[in-house]
Scaffold this motif. Structure first.
Motif, PDB file in Angstrom:
ATOM      1  N   PHE A 294       0.855  -1.196   0.000  1.00  0.00           N
ATOM      2  CA  PHE A 294       0.000   0.000   0.000  1.00  0.00           C
ATOM      3  C   PHE A 294       0.893   1.250   0.000  1.00  0.00           C
ATOM      4  O   PHE A 294       0.609   2.232  -0.679  1.00  0.00           O
ATOM      5  CB  PHE A 294      -0.885   0.002   1.265  1.00  0.00           C
ATOM      6  CG  PHE A 294      -2.332  -0.316   1.006  1.00  0.00           C
ATOM      7  CD1 PHE A 294      -2.688  -1.495   0.372  1.00  0.00           C
ATOM      8  CD2 PHE A 294      -3.342   0.553   1.397  1.00  0.00           C
ATOM      9  CE1 PHE A 294      -4.022  -1.798   0.120  1.00  0.00           C
ATOM     10  CE2 PHE A 294      -4.688   0.259   1.163  1.00  0.00           C
ATOM     11  CZ  PHE A 294      -5.030  -0.914   0.520  1.00  0.00           C
ATOM     12  N   ALA A 295       1.957   1.179   0.782  1.00  0.00           N
ATOM     13  CA  ALA A 295       2.845   2.341   0.894  1.00  0.00           C
ATOM     14  C   ALA A 295       3.386   2.724  -0.479  1.00  0.00           C
ATOM     15  O   ALA A 295       3.330   3.895  -0.887  1.00  0.00           O
ATOM     16  CB  ALA A 295       3.987   2.030   1.864  1.00  0.00           C
ATOM     17  N   ARG A 296       3.873   1.736  -1.239  1.00  0.00           N
ATOM     18  CA  ARG A 296       4.418   2.037  -2.576  1.00  0.00           C
ATOM     19  C   ARG A 296       3.315   2.572  -3.466  1.00  0.00           C
ATOM     20  O   ARG A 296       3.477   3.553  -4.185  1.00  0.00           O
ATOM     21  CB  ARG A 296       5.021   0.772  -3.209  1.00  0.00           C
ATOM     22  CG  ARG A 296       6.289   0.290  -2.585  1.00  0.00           C
ATOM     23  CD  ARG A 296       7.458   1.219  -2.860  1.00  0.00           C
ATOM     24  NE  ARG A 296       7.624   1.451  -4.318  1.00  0.00           N
ATOM     25  CZ  ARG A 296       8.306   0.658  -5.126  1.00  0.00           C
ATOM     26  NH1 ARG A 296       8.874  -0.438  -4.619  1.00  0.00           N
ATOM     27  NH2 ARG A 296       8.419   0.935  -6.414  1.00  0.00           N
ATOM     28  N   GLU A 297       2.140   1.911  -3.397  1.00  0.00           N
ATOM     29  CA  GLU A 297       1.028   2.283  -4.297  1.00  0.00           C
ATOM     30  C   GLU A 297       0.554   3.710  -4.028  1.00  0.00           C
ATOM     31  O   GLU A 297       0.245   4.474  -4.935  1.00  0.00           O
ATOM     32  CB  GLU A 297      -0.143   1.310  -4.080  1.00  0.00           C
ATOM     33  CG  GLU A 297      -1.368   1.575  -4.938  1.00  0.00           C
ATOM     34  CD  GLU A 297      -1.157   1.263  -6.416  1.00  0.00           C
ATOM     35  OE1 GLU A 297      -0.122   0.661  -6.761  1.00  0.00           O
ATOM     36  OE2 GLU A 297      -2.028   1.652  -7.220  1.00  0.00           O
ATOM     37  N   LEU A 298       0.516   4.090  -2.736  1.00  0.00           N
ATOM     38  CA  LEU A 298      -0.030   5.413  -2.374  1.00  0.00           C
ATOM     39  C   LEU A 298       1.010   6.513  -2.509  1.00  0.00           C
ATOM     40  O   LEU A 298       0.674   7.690  -2.572  1.00  0.00           O
ATOM     41  CB  LEU A 298      -0.592   5.375  -0.939  1.00  0.00           C
ATOM     42  CG  LEU A 298      -1.795   4.447  -0.728  1.00  0.00           C
ATOM     43  CD1 LEU A 298      -2.158   4.405   0.762  1.00  0.00           C
ATOM     44  CD2 LEU A 298      -2.999   4.895  -1.564  1.00  0.00           C
ATOM     45  N   GLY A 299       2.298   6.152  -2.517  1.00  0.00           N
ATOM     46  CA  GLY A 299       3.345   7.176  -2.651  1.00  0.00           C
ATOM     47  C   GLY A 299       3.988   7.552  -1.334  1.00  0.00           C
ATOM     48  O   GLY A 299       4.317   8.717  -1.106  1.00  0.00           O
ATOM     49  N   ALA A 300       4.131   6.561  -0.444  1.00  0.00           N
ATOM     50  CA  ALA A 300       4.743   6.846   0.863  1.00  0.00           C
ATOM     51  C   ALA A 300       6.212   7.223   0.666  1.00  0.00           C
ATOM     52  O   ALA A 300       6.876   6.727  -0.241  1.00  0.00           O
ATOM     53  CB  ALA A 300       4.640   5.623   1.772  1.00  0.00           C
ATOM     54  N   VAL A 301       6.695   8.127   1.536  1.00  0.00           N
ATOM     55  CA  VAL A 301       8.105   8.555   1.458  1.00  0.00           C
ATOM     56  C   VAL A 301       8.832   8.314   2.783  1.00  0.00           C
ATOM     57  O   VAL A 301      10.006   8.660   2.917  1.00  0.00           O
ATOM     58  CB  VAL A 301       8.206  10.056   1.070  1.00  0.00           C
ATOM     59  CG1 VAL A 301       7.663  10.287  -0.344  1.00  0.00           C
ATOM     60  CG2 VAL A 301       7.462  10.922   2.073  1.00  0.00           C
ATOM     61  N   HIS A 302       8.132   7.728   3.761  1.00  0.00           N
ATOM     62  CA  HIS A 302       8.752   7.467   5.070  1.00  0.00           C
ATOM     63  C   HIS A 302       8.642   5.982   5.404  1.00  0.00           C
ATOM     64  O   HIS A 302       7.716   5.304   4.939  1.00  0.00           O
ATOM     65  CB  HIS A 302       8.058   8.290   6.169  1.00  0.00           C
ATOM     66  CG  HIS A 302       8.053   9.769   5.916  1.00  0.00           C
ATOM     67  ND1 HIS A 302       9.210  10.531   5.886  1.00  0.00           N
ATOM     68  CD2 HIS A 302       7.037  10.637   5.645  1.00  0.00           C
ATOM     69  CE1 HIS A 302       8.896  11.789   5.637  1.00  0.00           C
ATOM     70  NE2 HIS A 302       7.593  11.880   5.475  1.00  0.00           N
ATOM     71  N   ASP A 303       9.547   5.506   6.237  1.00  0.00           N
ATOM     72  CA  ASP A 303       9.493   4.101   6.690  1.00  0.00           C
ATOM     73  C   ASP A 303       8.810   3.965   8.047  1.00  0.00           C
ATOM     74  O   ASP A 303       8.427   2.873   8.441  1.00  0.00           O
ATOM     75  CB  ASP A 303      10.915   3.537   6.795  1.00  0.00           C
ATOM     76  CG  ASP A 303      11.624   3.571   5.440  1.00  0.00           C
ATOM     77  OD1 ASP A 303      12.850   3.811   5.412  1.00  0.00           O
ATOM     78  OD2 ASP A 303      10.920   3.389   4.420  1.00  0.00           O
ATOM     79  N   THR A 304       8.715   5.065   8.776  1.00  0.00           N
ATOM     80  CA  THR A 304       7.985   5.058  10.053  1.00  0.00           C
ATOM     81  C   THR A 304       7.152   6.347  10.109  1.00  0.00           C
ATOM     82  O   THR A 304       7.423   7.302   9.390  1.00  0.00           O
ATOM     83  CB  THR A 304       8.959   5.070  11.267  1.00  0.00           C
ATOM     84  OG1 THR A 304       9.714   6.286  11.225  1.00  0.00           O
ATOM     85  CG2 THR A 304       9.887   3.858  11.250  1.00  0.00           C
ATOM     86  N   VAL A 305       6.123   6.332  10.956  1.00  0.00           N
ATOM     87  CA  VAL A 305       5.312   7.550  11.126  1.00  0.00           C
ATOM     88  C   VAL A 305       5.231   7.898  12.610  1.00  0.00           C
ATOM     89  O   VAL A 305       5.094   7.009  13.459  1.00  0.00           O
ATOM     90  CB  VAL A 305       3.888   7.389  10.543  1.00  0.00           C
ATOM     91  CG1 VAL A 305       3.923   7.157   9.044  1.00  0.00           C
ATOM     92  CG2 VAL A 305       3.098   6.291  11.240  1.00  0.00           C
ATOM     93  N   PRO A 306       5.310   9.198  12.935  1.00  0.00           N
ATOM     94  CA  PRO A 306       5.163   9.616  14.336  1.00  0.00           C
ATOM     95  C   PRO A 306       3.692   9.498  14.745  1.00  0.00           C
ATOM     96  O   PRO A 306       2.801   9.753  13.938  1.00  0.00           O
ATOM     97  CB  PRO A 306       5.616  11.078  14.317  1.00  0.00           C
ATOM     98  CG  PRO A 306       5.348  11.555  12.924  1.00  0.00           C
ATOM     99  CD  PRO A 306       5.531  10.351  12.039  1.00  0.00           C
ATOM    100  N   CYS A 307       3.461   9.098  15.981  1.00  0.00           N
ATOM    101  CA  CYS A 307       2.085   8.769  16.398  1.00  0.00           C
ATOM    102  C   CYS A 307       1.543   9.656  17.502  1.00  0.00           C
ATOM    103  O   CYS A 307       2.188   9.859  18.533  1.00  0.00           O
ATOM    104  CB  CYS A 307       2.033   7.320  16.852  1.00  0.00           C
ATOM    105  SG  CYS A 307       2.506   6.195  15.523  1.00  0.00           S
TER     106      CYS A 307
END
Ligand SMILES: CSCC[C@@H](NC(=O)CCC(=O)O)C(=O)O
Ligand SMILES: [Mg+2]
Length: 369
Positions: free
Chosen positions: A120-133
């Protein structure tokens, strides 16, 4: 892909603690898990984030099950080959029901991406490997109870605190949290439509507390009211319930009704529309963050992937699984120094544990294509 059918699972998950908002208190999360099955046996998973009752939005679990059974799955099946990018168009003749549509699109997209070996990350265009929560903190019985809860979440590493507010529980809790935990804590509030424009002067009393934003203070259809309010208070206005599509996001931004947008894939009809809203907001210089609907690990995995897109510059309500559930239906999402890892596997990158899913499933229904 050719659709073989969709299994609806009515899931009921006990919450680790009651979650109170301006529209009620939840102790159990009732939702739908969708298993989309292609003719070749490929499976995709979706999560329909409707609540049991139509109190957050007009959608609710039984209504979503009904519209999926009678309209949405048959329409998709009748359309021949199913392609995730066409699901919204195929279903557009049916009005509303965005959470049900979004869950179905999510399941189709998951199945497609699992076959392609893309995340999903690749498909949506993610640029980070982790996210702040960040974490959402409900309305509590007392200020001491609230301070204990906030202190606990900060100790766990959450990087942003969101307080639910309503008339009678707003300025004091914010002031007490500020006094106890200081001015550096990232702090915001969520009213879930509990106020009216007549409350503007009262809401301006939140201005001195340097909040990141006030989320959805007015009712969802009052776009102009939010634009008026934004001129009367200093705290940035963020919309949640009002933003149901890229078009409504563009209108709200142009009217000055919001300076920040909470993107919730279920509310807007899915992850592909979420990306479109992200793009509209980025083009207009409006920061976005990923909202939450107390998703299980299935929806949480997809939300974390979405939250890794470049325009998601504020911590979202992408909390760890144990914020809400003692045992998740997937491998739990565990906070690591205030962040969650973006799933890298094909599709949503997680699978429900069959035994755990069976434990919390109260009803199963097979909808043949
Ligand atoms: C049951 S309340 C669901 C909607 C609410 N969601 C949250 O507060 C965050 C929930 C979560 O952490 O998933 C919101 O209006 O933003
Ligand atoms: Mg909200």
């Amino acid at each position: 892909m050719k659709l073989h059918g969709v299994e609806l699972m009515h899931v009921s998950m006990p919450l680790v603690s009651p979650f109170r908002t301006s529209f009620g208190t939840q102790t159990t999360r009732d939702l739908l898990v969708l298993r989309v099955v292609a003719a070749d046996g490929t499976e995709g998973w979706g999560e329909c984030v409707t609540m049991a009752d139509p109190v957050y939005s007009s959608e609710y679990v039984e209504g979503a099950a009904d519209v999926l059974r009678r309209y949405l799955v048959p329409a998709l099946a009748a359309g021949g080959d199913v392609d995730a990018s066409r699901v919204a168009t195929t279903l557009s003749r049916f009005k509303g029901h965005r959470m049900a549509k979004g869950a179905l699109e999510m399941g189709v997209l998951d199945a497609e991406l699992r076959v392609e070996g893309r995340s999903f990350a690749r498909e949506l265009g993610a640029v980070h490997d982790t996210v702040p929560c960040g974490v959402s903190v409900g309305i509590m019985d007392s200020i001491p109870a609230l301070l204990d809860a906030v202190g606990g979440y900060l100790d766990e590493g959450y990087v942003r605190i969101k307080l639910k507010i309503e008339p009678g529980w707003d300025v004091d809790p914010v002031r007490e949290v500020r006094e106890r935990f200081g001015d550096d804590v990232l702090l915001q509030v969520d009213a879930n439509t509990a106020y009216t424009l007549a409350d503007a002067r009262h809401l301006a009393r939140l201005d001195p507390f340097d909040l990141l934003l006030i989320e959805q203070p007015l009712e969802e259809e009052d776009i102009l009211g939010h634009a008026d309010l934004a001129r009367l208070i200093r705290t940035p206005v963020c919309l949640d319930e009002s933003i149901v599509s890229a078009q409504s996001a563009a209108a709200a931004i142009r009217l000055g009704a919001c300076q920040v947008v909470n993107i919730k894939p279920g509310r807007v009809g899915g992850y592909l529309e979420s990306r479109r809203i992200h793009d509209v907001c980025v083009a207009n210089g409006v920061p976005v963050w990923c909202g939450g609907m107390l998703e299980t690990g299935i929806g949480r995995a997809a939300n974390v992937a979405l939250a890794a897109l470049p325009g998601f510059t504020m911590p979202g309500d992408t909390s760890a699984s144990d914020r809400y559930y003692r045992t998740d239906i997937t491998e739990p999402f565990v906070l690591d120094h205030g962040t969650l890892p973006v799933p890298t596997g094909p599709g949503i990158g997680v699978l429900p544990d069959p035994d755990r899913l069976a434990e919390v499933t109260t009803r199963r229904e097979w909808i043949p294509a």
